[in-house]
Every structure is written in structure tokens, then in C-alpha cells.
Design an enzyme around this catalytic site. Structure first.
Site, short mmCIF file in Angstrom:
data_model
loop_
_atom_site.label_atom_id
_atom_site.label_comp_id
_atom_site.label_asym_id
_atom_site.label_seq_id
_atom_site.Cartn_x
_atom_site.Cartn_y
_atom_site.Cartn_z
N ASP A 38 -24.16 53.77 -34.89
CA ASP A 38 -23.30 52.92 -35.90
C ASP A 38 -23.17 54.24 -37.02
O ASP A 38 -23.92 55.10 -37.00
CB ASP A 38 -24.22 52.05 -36.49
N SER A 39 -22.07 53.98 -37.84
CA SER A 39 -21.51 55.22 -38.72
C SER A 39 -22.71 55.34 -39.70
O SER A 39 -22.68 56.44 -40.33
CB SER A 39 -20.31 54.87 -39.18
N GLY A 40 -23.60 54.41 -40.09
CA GLY A 40 -24.19 54.60 -41.32
C GLY A 40 -23.54 53.89 -42.44
O GLY A 40 -24.30 53.74 -43.60
N GLY A 41 -22.43 53.50 -42.40
CA GLY A 41 -21.64 52.96 -43.73
C GLY A 41 -22.27 51.72 -43.96
O GLY A 41 -22.64 51.62 -45.20
N PHE A 42 -22.62 50.65 -43.25
CA PHE A 42 -23.40 49.60 -43.73
C PHE A 42 -24.73 49.84 -44.44
O PHE A 42 -24.77 49.15 -45.36
CB PHE A 42 -23.49 48.51 -42.54
N ASP A 96 -16.87 53.76 -42.66
CA ASP A 96 -15.92 52.69 -43.21
C ASP A 96 -16.76 52.49 -44.44
O ASP A 96 -17.93 52.51 -44.73
CB ASP A 96 -15.64 51.57 -42.28
N GLN A 98 -11.56 46.26 -41.22
CA GLN A 98 -12.28 45.54 -42.51
C GLN A 98 -11.04 44.38 -43.02
O GLN A 98 -10.02 44.58 -42.49
CB GLN A 98 -12.71 46.67 -43.26
N ASP A 128 -23.71 43.28 -30.96
CA ASP A 128 -25.13 43.99 -31.27
C ASP A 128 -25.67 43.09 -32.38
O ASP A 128 -24.89 42.41 -33.27
CB ASP A 128 -25.10 45.19 -31.54
N CYS A 183 -36.86 31.68 -16.43
CA CYS A 183 -36.56 32.87 -16.88
C CYS A 183 -37.30 33.95 -15.85
O CYS A 183 -38.39 33.45 -15.62
CB CYS A 183 -36.99 33.20 -18.36
N CYS A 232 -38.08 37.08 -16.60
CA CYS A 232 -38.26 38.31 -17.24
C CYS A 232 -39.89 38.59 -16.98
O CYS A 232 -40.71 37.71 -16.51
CB CYS A 232 -38.30 38.31 -18.83
N CYS A 274 -42.46 36.02 -18.60
CA CYS A 274 -42.49 34.69 -18.17
C CYS A 274 -43.06 34.88 -16.55
O CYS A 274 -43.56 33.81 -16.47
CB CYS A 274 -41.04 34.20 -18.01
#
Length: 376
Positions: free
Chosen positions: A89-93, A143, A194, A271, A309, A311, A314
């Protein structure tokens, strides 16, 4: 480019080839924000849980251990021991949600670290340089993230700034991909749409960022307080403007029902921290709905979390044992719960892909959406 294998309505089944491996879509990306899955699941275990893409965060890794150190150690994939595709991720958030005393200018954002208060500047070029150091498969454009709702005029100005920043991101990443010291010279760039909940701004912004010919396109600024209906309305508005042959990524989404709906609306990538965060509080996703393992009724229950399941949790442990671990404060309880929830999400995506392959997604979607969000 995304190879489309099948379509059912707007739902898409595809295959995305990258320098670090092929991604079958629709896909859920497993979030390891600081280069680690919260809940003590190491990178090599993700394969057994069905993970295709690991996601980490530019802002956090820039603060510690530092992107230059990661670069010196061979890039983030080597650093954490993950051999598949990775998105950063860009770090913007995080800049807009965590950082104190931020100041936005045309050049970028000046802010104080949420860890120690030190002054940091991040703009499009800085974000691209950090992500190039991390050597991820996919870099996200820098962004401006805004709150929902925000005044129309502010959102419009923000969209225009984010567009100018995207052009700078693309130019800088192209330069970095040619640099001799760059680890991944095939790093891809996804632009971010956006516009808040204003459909006209969303459509205008998507049309403009598509002109810059990115490797994929994300819908950002959603799942931050607006209703699910508003989110689907925005996806409906921008989906016709998104290139058919490029991946479509809905950022930060979401619940299993959100994913079923968004696939139906034409989204390929997802995600969310929800599977790991909920797991650490004993909330487990199953084919019957959401199970709170802390409930007293599981004290003597010898069945697995989800009887259908496959996994590792389980296959080997009971509800009673997992409840005991949580009640006793044992870290193993969180670890097993996280493993189960990640497997559930990745397996849900595999089931979605299989339904699309069979031309039966509409029936699958209508059957499961009424179940997966219920609390047992």
C-alpha cells in the site's frame, strides 16, 4: 494485463501474470502490515492457508525497520521469507489516519510519526522510492484519503490533486524501474480512484486516471463509514469506466458478504484486516456464519470450528480446546484462530473462482450471501 477466462454478468474470473507468479482472480490479499500477519502466522505458512498475495504497508515499514535497510537485505519478500506476489500500500491511508499534525501541500504531506513524533515528509516520489526499496510486485499510487462525508468542493480538489500525484508516481516508478540498484525492475503500479460518495466525481476521476495507463486500478476511500449500499452504488458507477483487461481492486473490503457482492459487481482484488482482527477476539468465520468461540456452549464441544473446513486447525483441534486457549490467555488460541479465518477467506475465494468456472456464480452468490453474515 489480466487474462479474462470467464464472465458471468459483471463477475469476472481471471488470471494475472506477474514477475513473482501467477494470481488467480478473484483474489483476497492477506494483510501483513509490518511484514507479519498479526497472530504469529509466518509467511511460509500462508501457502498452506491458500494465500496468493501478501500485502504490507509502506508507511509502517518506512518507519521501522526502514525501507533502506529492507533494500540492503534483498527486498521485503526475501526479508520475510515469502516467495509469491506482494502488494505494498502507498502509505496514504496511514498518513491521513494515524499521523498527527499533518500538512498537505501540492508537493506531498508533512506529518509527525505516530511512533515517536519525528517529522516526516511523504509525497508521490517518496512513496514510490520506498516501495521500490521494498521491491514489491505491485506498488500503489500515493493518494489523498478523505473522510466520508466531506464537502463536495474539497473532494473535487482532492481528486484533482490525487490525479496530479498519480502522474508523478508513474513517472518516478518508470525511472526507478530503470535504475541499476533496483531489485524488482518489473514493479507494477496501480492507480487509485477517489471521490467520496459523489458518483460524478468518481466517474470523472476514474476516466482521468485510466488515461494514465496504469497496470491496475483500485477503488479507494470506501469501507470508512459509509453504508454498504453506498459502497455498492459507487462501484456500480465506476465499474463501466474501468478497463476490462486490467485488475480491479476494492481497497479495505471486507466482510465475506461484501466480497460476494463486490465480485458480483465486477471486482477482482480484495484486502482487509477483518479475518485476523476478528480472529484475535475469538470471532471465527464458518460456512454457517460467524462463531464466537468464547461462548459457554463450546466448553465441551469436541467438533472442529467448522465441520466442513479443511484447514489445519479444524483437522486437528476442537472448539472446546480453542475456547480453553482463549479463556486461559494462551497466545496459541489467537494463532490458531487467525490461521482458520485466513484459510476461510482464501478458500471462499477458491469457491468463488470454481463457481465462476462452472458458470454457476449467481446461484452460489444468492445461496451464500444470506448465510455468511449471520451470527451463530
Amino acid at each position: 494485463m489480466l487474462e479474462l477466462l470467464k464472465r458471468e454478468g459483471r463477475a469476472r474470473r481471471g488470471r494475472f501474470e506477474t514477475v513473482h507468479g501467477v494470481v488467480e482472480t478473484p483474489v483476497f490479499m492477506n494483510v501483513g502490515t509490518q511484514g507479519a500477519i498479526k497472530g504469529a502466522v509466518e509467511a511460509k505458512e500462508l501457502r498452506a492457508l491458500g494465500c496468493q498475495i501478501e500485502l504490507s504497508n509502506t508507511y509502517h515499514l518506512h518507519l521501522r525497520p526502514g525501507d533502506k535497510l529492507v533494500h540492503e537485505l534483498g527486498g521485503l519478500r526475501k526479508f520475510i521469507g515469502w516467495d509469491g506476489p506482494m502488494l505494498t500500500d502507498s502509505g496514504g491511508f496511514q498518513v491521513f489516519s494515524l499521523a498527527a499534525l499533518r500538512k498537505i501541500t501540492e508537493e506531498g504531506v508533512s506529518f509527525s510519526s505516530h511512533i515517536d513524533g519525528r517529522k516526516i515528509f511523504m509525497g508521490p516520489e517518496e512513496s514510490m522510492r520506498i516501495q521500490s526499496h521494498l521491491a514489491s510486485t505491485i506498488a500503489m499510487a500515493f493518494d489523498e484519503c478523505i473522510e466520508n462525508p466531506s464537502p463536495y468542493d474539497y473532494v473535487k480538489a482532492s481528486c484533482e490533486r490525487t490525479l496530479r500525484w498519480l502522474a508523478r508516481c508513474k513517472a518516478e516508478l518508470e525511472r526507478l524501474n530503470r535504475a541499476p540498484e533496483t531489485i524488482n525492475k518489473h514493479q507494477l503500479l496501480f492507480g487509485i480512484n477517489q471521490g467520496g460518495t459523489y458518483e460524478d466525481l468518481r466517474v470523472w476521476h476514474m476516466r482521468e486516471i485510466v488515461k494514465l495507463d496504469c497496470d491496475g486500478y483500485a477503488i479507494g476511500g470506501l469501507a470508512v463509514g459509509e453504508t454498504a449500499e453506498e459502497m455498492y452504488r459507487v462501484i456500480d458507477a465506476v465499474e463501466p469506466e474501468m478497463p476490462v483487461d486490467k485488475p480491479r481492486y476494492l481497497m479495505g473490503v471486507g466482510t465475506p458478504v461484501n466480497i460476494l457482492e463486490a465480485v458480483w459487481h465486477g471486482v477482482d482484488f480484495f484486502d482487509c484486516v477483518m479475518p485476523t482482527r476478528n480472529a484475535r477476539h475469538g470471532h471465527l468465520f464458518t460456512g454457517e456464519g460467524i462463531r464466537n468461540i468464547m461462548n459457554a456452549k463450546y466448553e465441551r464441544d469436541e467438533r472442529p470450528i467448522d465441520e466442513r473446513c479443511g484447514c489445519p486447525v479444524c483437522r486437528n483441534h476442537s472448539r472446546a480446546y480453542l475456547r480453553h486457549l482463549f479463556k486461559a490467555g494462551e497466545a496459541l488460541g489467537q494463532r490458531l484462530a487467525v490461521m482458520h479465518n485466513l484459510y476461510f477467506y482464501n478458500n471462499l475465494m477458491a469457491e468463488i473462482r470454481a463457481a465462476l468456472d462452472a458458470g454457476a456464480y449467481e446461484a452460489f452468490y444468492r445461496e451464500r450471501r444470506g448465510v455468511l453474515g449471520t451470527r451463530i
